[in-house]
Scaffold this motif. Structure first.
Motif, PDB file in Angstrom:
ATOM      1  N   ARG A 132      -6.536  -6.848   3.116  1.00  0.00           N
ATOM      2  CA  ARG A 132      -7.281  -5.990   2.206  1.00  0.00           C
ATOM      3  C   ARG A 132      -6.678  -4.594   2.229  1.00  0.00           C
TER       4      ARG A 132
ATOM      5  N   GLN B   4      -0.800 -12.481   6.161  1.00  0.00           N
ATOM      6  CA  GLN B   4      -0.600 -11.318   5.301  1.00  0.00           C
ATOM      7  C   GLN B   4       0.547 -11.621   4.317  1.00  0.00           C
TER       8      GLN B   4
ATOM      9  N   ARG C 243      -1.495  -5.167   5.247  1.00  0.00           N
ATOM     10  CA  ARG C 243      -2.133  -4.376   4.203  1.00  0.00           C
ATOM     11  C   ARG C 243      -3.236  -3.530   4.829  1.00  0.00           C
TER      12      ARG C 243
ATOM     13  N   TRP D 240      -2.614  -7.746  -9.413  1.00  0.00           N
ATOM     14  CA  TRP D 240      -3.502  -8.692  -8.736  1.00  0.00           C
ATOM     15  C   TRP D 240      -2.942 -10.099  -8.832  1.00  0.00           C
TER      16      TRP D 240
ATOM     17  N   PRO E  28      -6.302  -0.238   3.711  1.00  0.00           N
ATOM     18  CA  PRO E  28      -6.848   0.665   2.696  1.00  0.00           C
ATOM     19  C   PRO E  28      -6.097   1.985   2.705  1.00  0.00           C
TER      20      PRO E  28
ATOM     21  N   GLU F 295     -15.379  -4.290  -4.757  1.00  0.00           N
ATOM     22  CA  GLU F 295     -14.370  -4.060  -3.731  1.00  0.00           C
ATOM     23  C   GLU F 295     -12.993  -3.858  -4.356  1.00  0.00           C
ATOM     24  N   GLU F 296     -12.676  -4.695  -5.395  1.00  0.00           N
ATOM     25  CA  GLU F 296     -11.392  -4.544  -6.055  1.00  0.00           C
ATOM     26  C   GLU F 296     -11.294  -3.189  -6.738  1.00  0.00           C
TER      27      GLU F 296
ATOM     28  N   ARG G  42      -4.267  -1.710  -0.382  1.00  0.00           N
ATOM     29  CA  ARG G  42      -3.123  -1.755  -1.279  1.00  0.00           C
ATOM     30  C   ARG G  42      -1.949  -0.897  -0.800  1.00  0.00           C
TER      31      ARG G  42
ATOM     32  N   SER H 121     -17.536  -8.517  -5.182  1.00  0.00           N
ATOM     33  CA  SER H 121     -16.090  -8.676  -5.092  1.00  0.00           C
ATOM     34  C   SER H 121     -15.374  -7.766  -6.073  1.00  0.00           C
TER      35      SER H 121
ATOM     36  N   ASP I 176     -10.594  -0.629  -4.161  1.00  0.00           N
ATOM     37  CA  ASP I 176      -9.203  -0.663  -3.752  1.00  0.00           C
ATOM     38  C   ASP I 176      -8.310   0.002  -4.794  1.00  0.00           C
TER      39      ASP I 176
END
Length: 218
Positions: free
Chosen positions: A190, A185, A205, A162, A207, A62-63, A192, A59, A66
């Motif tokens: 996912r 949403q 949202r 965040w 990528p 992934e953050e 930003r 996780s 992003d």
């Protein structure tokens, strides 16, 4: 004398062997199996903890992706000298919005990453990715965006921070005073950067490295 010592050693060896046979559990004995079972359960717990740690790390990864994906997305002065302006036939002119009658908007059909799209808007039209401040204009943009065979187009929204510290901004610096998010949403989305769906006009949202057509305002 030597014979006595040898006999004594033999007796001690026999006694030790009998003691070990009677007191040390065999591998196949119930006690040993229970101990092994407990050890296995303990090992399983450790594996579970490791798996959980792996999920947390994934996780976090992934953050981090992003965040890296979003680097520089909002920098209006980050111009790329190698940017090639779209051809006239690759774009569609949009009328001004209710908030700005003198503003002009252009739908660019060539898919670009969010950051590159912003660069095109800046270099080629001396503007920014479009900001939307009313439902009427949102539906107007959505109606015209259906002319291209794409499910989504970039608009100028992007996300910083965040959770409770998350903020929403426009690349042109205008106030974030209107939203038209799709269901669930932006909480469960996912990515930003913000894209407008050509069907329904809702926002999602996405990528920032995704390549989409985009709308410039200038």
């Amino acid at each position: 004398m030597k014979g006595c010592l040898l006999l004594l050693l033999l007796l001690l060896g026999t006694v030790s062997a009998l003691y070990l046979e009677n007191h040390v559990p065999h591998v196949g004995s119930p006690e040993t199996q229970a101990d092994l079972s407990q050890d296995a359960e303990g090992s399983g717990g450790q594996e579970g903890e490791l798996a959980l740690s792996g999920e947390v790390l994934e996780s976090g990864r992934e953050e981090a992706e992003d965040t890296h994906d979003d680097e520089g997305a909002s920098d209006p002065d980050d111009l790329d000298e190698d940017v090639q302006c779209p051809k006239e036939e690759e774009t569609v002119q949009l009328p001004g919005s209710p908030e700005c009658k003198s503003c002009r908007y252009r739908l660019v059909g060539t898919p670009k990453k969010f950051k590159k799209a912003q660069r095109v808007c800046r270099k080629c039209y001396r503007g920014n990715l479009a900001s939307i401040h009313s439902l009427k204009f949102n539906l107007q943009v959505q109606s015209l965006a259906t002319r291209i065979n794409e499910a989504q187009v970039w608009i100028g929204g992007f996300i910083r921070g965040w959770c409770l510290w998350r903020t929403y901004r426009w690349t042109d610096g205008s106030s974030w005073n209107f939203t038209y998010w799709a269901r669930w949403q932006p909480t469960f989305g996912r990515g930003r950067c913000v894209a407008l769906c050509t069907r329904g006009g809702h926002w999602r949202r996405a990528p920032c490295k995704r390549r989409l057509p985009f709308i410039c305002s200038y």
